[in-house]
Design a protein around this motif. Structure first.
Motif, PDB file in Angstrom:
ATOM      1  N   SER A  57       0.856  -1.194   0.000  1.00  0.00           N
ATOM      2  CA  SER A  57       0.000   0.000   0.000  1.00  0.00           C
ATOM      3  C   SER A  57       0.887   1.237   0.000  1.00  0.00           C
ATOM      4  N   VAL A  58       0.332   2.358  -0.466  1.00  0.00           N
ATOM      5  CA  VAL A  58       1.119   3.598  -0.474  1.00  0.00           C
ATOM      6  C   VAL A  58       0.219   4.770  -0.117  1.00  0.00           C
ATOM      7  N   GLU A  59       0.763   5.670   0.699  1.00  0.00           N
ATOM      8  CA  GLU A  59       0.098   6.953   0.911  1.00  0.00           C
ATOM      9  C   GLU A  59       1.156   8.044   0.791  1.00  0.00           C
ATOM     10  N   ALA A  60       0.705   9.252   0.445  1.00  0.00           N
ATOM     11  CA  ALA A  60       1.643  10.364   0.282  1.00  0.00           C
ATOM     12  C   ALA A  60       1.265  11.484   1.231  1.00  0.00           C
ATOM     13  N   VAL A  61       2.276  12.151   1.774  1.00  0.00           N
ATOM     14  CA  VAL A  61       2.069  13.333   2.607  1.00  0.00           C
ATOM     15  C   VAL A  61       3.041  14.402   2.099  1.00  0.00           C
ATOM     16  N   GLY A  62       2.773  15.669   2.482  1.00  0.00           N
ATOM     17  CA  GLY A  62       3.712  16.728   2.095  1.00  0.00           C
ATOM     18  C   GLY A  62       3.208  17.572   0.935  1.00  0.00           C
ATOM     19  N   ASP A  63       4.151  18.386   0.393  1.00  0.00           N
ATOM     20  CA  ASP A  63       3.821  19.436  -0.577  1.00  0.00           C
ATOM     21  C   ASP A  63       2.944  18.982  -1.744  1.00  0.00           C
ATOM     22  N   PHE A  64       3.292  17.844  -2.362  1.00  0.00           N
ATOM     23  CA  PHE A  64       2.628  17.451  -3.605  1.00  0.00           C
ATOM     24  C   PHE A  64       1.822  16.162  -3.437  1.00  0.00           C
ATOM     25  N   ALA A  65       1.407  15.897  -2.173  1.00  0.00           N
ATOM     26  CA  ALA A  65       0.746  14.624  -1.871  1.00  0.00           C
ATOM     27  C   ALA A  65      -0.485  14.403  -2.755  1.00  0.00           C
ATOM     28  N   ALA A  66      -1.231  15.476  -3.007  1.00  0.00           N
ATOM     29  CA  ALA A  66      -2.489  15.331  -3.758  1.00  0.00           C
ATOM     30  C   ALA A  66      -2.241  14.883  -5.197  1.00  0.00           C
ATOM     31  N   ASP A  67      -1.034  15.097  -5.706  1.00  0.00           N
ATOM     32  CA  ASP A  67      -0.726  14.745  -7.110  1.00  0.00           C
ATOM     33  C   ASP A  67      -0.206  13.310  -7.257  1.00  0.00           C
ATOM     34  N   VAL A  68       0.007  12.625  -6.136  1.00  0.00           N
ATOM     35  CA  VAL A  68       0.644  11.296  -6.190  1.00  0.00           C
ATOM     36  C   VAL A  68      -0.411  10.206  -6.403  1.00  0.00           C
ATOM     37  N   PRO A  69      -0.264   9.355  -7.440  1.00  0.00           N
ATOM     38  CA  PRO A  69      -1.204   8.249  -7.598  1.00  0.00           C
ATOM     39  C   PRO A  69      -0.978   7.212  -6.491  1.00  0.00           C
ATOM     40  N   THR A  70      -2.054   6.648  -5.959  1.00  0.00           N
ATOM     41  CA  THR A  70      -1.880   5.672  -4.872  1.00  0.00           C
ATOM     42  C   THR A  70      -2.316   4.272  -5.321  1.00  0.00           C
ATOM     43  N   ASP A  71      -2.403   4.087  -6.642  1.00  0.00           N
ATOM     44  CA  ASP A  71      -2.760   2.762  -7.157  1.00  0.00           C
ATOM     45  C   ASP A  71      -1.512   2.062  -7.703  1.00  0.00           C
ATOM     46  N   GLU A  72      -1.734   1.026  -8.501  1.00  0.00           N
ATOM     47  CA  GLU A  72      -0.618   0.207  -9.000  1.00  0.00           C
ATOM     48  C   GLU A  72       0.277   0.951  -9.998  1.00  0.00           C
ATOM     49  N   THR A  73      -0.149   2.135 -10.467  1.00  0.00           N
ATOM     50  CA  THR A  73       0.704   2.896 -11.387  1.00  0.00           C
ATOM     51  C   THR A  73       1.829   3.627 -10.635  1.00  0.00           C
ATOM     52  N   ASN A  74       1.700   3.713  -9.308  1.00  0.00           N
ATOM     53  CA  ASN A  74       2.740   4.398  -8.531  1.00  0.00           C
ATOM     54  C   ASN A  74       4.055   3.611  -8.652  1.00  0.00           C
ATOM     55  N   LEU A  75       5.107   4.320  -9.031  1.00  0.00           N
ATOM     56  CA  LEU A  75       6.384   3.647  -9.313  1.00  0.00           C
ATOM     57  C   LEU A  75       6.985   3.006  -8.050  1.00  0.00           C
ATOM     58  N   ALA A  76       6.686   3.564  -6.887  1.00  0.00           N
ATOM     59  CA  ALA A  76       7.174   2.962  -5.644  1.00  0.00           C
ATOM     60  C   ALA A  76       6.475   1.618  -5.411  1.00  0.00           C
ATOM     61  N   VAL A  77       5.190   1.556  -5.684  1.00  0.00           N
ATOM     62  CA  VAL A  77       4.441   0.293  -5.564  1.00  0.00           C
ATOM     63  C   VAL A  77       5.036  -0.732  -6.537  1.00  0.00           C
TER      64      VAL A  77
END
Ligand code: C5P
Length: 310
Positions: A57-77
């Motif tokens: 799972s992935v969540e984002a916090v900070g300056d650009f959190a709203a722009d981060v995809p949290t699905d399988e397209t996220n490169l960290a995932v």
């Protein structure tokens, strides 16, 4: 190194001091000859082991959190999933990305999160992979990911994934004008091809004066050696960025250039004081969403010491 229950990795943004792009290859990628530099703008990726199941799972916090995809397209995932698949890992991981690097800004924000995730999960799951093994996995994830692992200043060849360190003296002072919205990397490469259909495109090359300037450590020498073949394409898609570049030059920047595929504009300052002055002027200009300044070069993805990793 034994496994840990929680690991935080700090990973830098990149800029391209020179980016020479050849004609598209049969696989659609463009051969490049580039000089990367890692700058002191960082994302922190915290990985916490999940022993209940193998979920990522992935969540984002900070300056650009709203722009981060949290699905399988996220490169960290995708980085975590690649490790699980390659090494039969049965544990899962909860990733938290503290974003300071703009998303789709031409600064390898997504790539650096993938690099950080490789390093974090390697420790978290006790995989004991070597630097070379991590580099090979990084190249599968994206052209800029291997550089984000090594950082500092490096030559990039192939599609950018083949990196070798380059000698660079001293510290350079950069200012970044972060634009509203992002630019799609494939769209910018496509626009470059559209702009030069009839021109014979040379094989990509790093300018020798760029390497000489890096060795000298002199910002005035570096200023005249910068180049980016993607700049014309980024400006064609977002002409207003030309105003931002010109504004920075008018305010005393030694050089102004689009960062990678854009739309972030980067400015080279003579010293740290000039960088602060320029950042203030840009912030007040209303020409961009946000302004950041950062020194370079800095190292690649690295595990933060305890207490972050208790
Ligand atoms: O390697 P990465 O997945 O980051 O690349 C994203 C896209 O950018 C590619 O799918 C391709 O369209 C374009 N690209 C390219 N040539 C490169 C690097 C990227 O055409 N050297």
């Amino acid at each position: 190194m034994s496994p840990s229950a929680e690991v935080t990795v700090r990973s830098p943004a990149k800029i391209n001091l020179g980016l020479s792009v050849g004609p598209p290859r049969p696989d659609g990628y463009h051969p490049v000859a580039t000089v990367y530099q890692a700058v002191a703008l960082y994302d922190d990726v915290t990985a916490v082991v999940r022993d209940d199941d193998a979920a990522v799972s992935v969540e984002a916090v900070g300056d650009f959190a709203a722009d981060v995809p949290t699905d399988e397209t996220n490169l960290a995932v995708r980085a975590a999933r690649l490790l699980q698949a390659e090494y039969d890992v049965e544990e899962g991981v909860a990733l938290t990305i503290r974003k300071t690097i703009p998303v789709a800004g031409g600064m390898a924000g997504g790539s650096t999160d993938a690099a950080a995730t490789l390093v974090a999960c390697n420790r978290l799951w006790g995989l004991q992979l070597s630097q070379t093994e991590l580099q090979n996995l990084a190249a599968e994830l994206g052209s800029d990911v291997p550089f984000c692992l090594v950082g500092h200043t490096a030559l990039g060849h192939g599609r950018g994934e083949q990196v070798t360190e380059v000698m660079s003296r001293g510290t350079f002072h950069w200012v970044f004008a972060i634009a509203e919205g992002g630019l799609s990397t494939p769209a910018v490469y496509g626009e470059l091809d559209r702009l030069r259909p009839l021109r014979r495109v040379e094989s990509p090359e790093v300018r020798p004066e760029l390497l000489t300037a890096l060795l000298s450590g002199r910002p005035d020498a570096l200023a005249v050696a910068l180049s980016n073949d993607l700049q014309a394409a980024a400006l064609s898609l977002r002409p207003e960025l030309g105003d931002t570049l010109q504004f920075g030059l008018d305010q005393g920047a030694l050089a102004a250039q689009i960062s990678g595929s854009g739309p972030t504009c980067l400015f080279l300052a003579a010293d740290s004081r000039s960088a602060v002055d320029l950042a203030v002027e840009l912030a007040e200009s209303g020409l961009c969403r946000m302004v950041r300044q950062a020194e370079a070069p800095v190292p690649g993805a690295r595990i933060l010491p305890a207490p972050a990793n208790r």
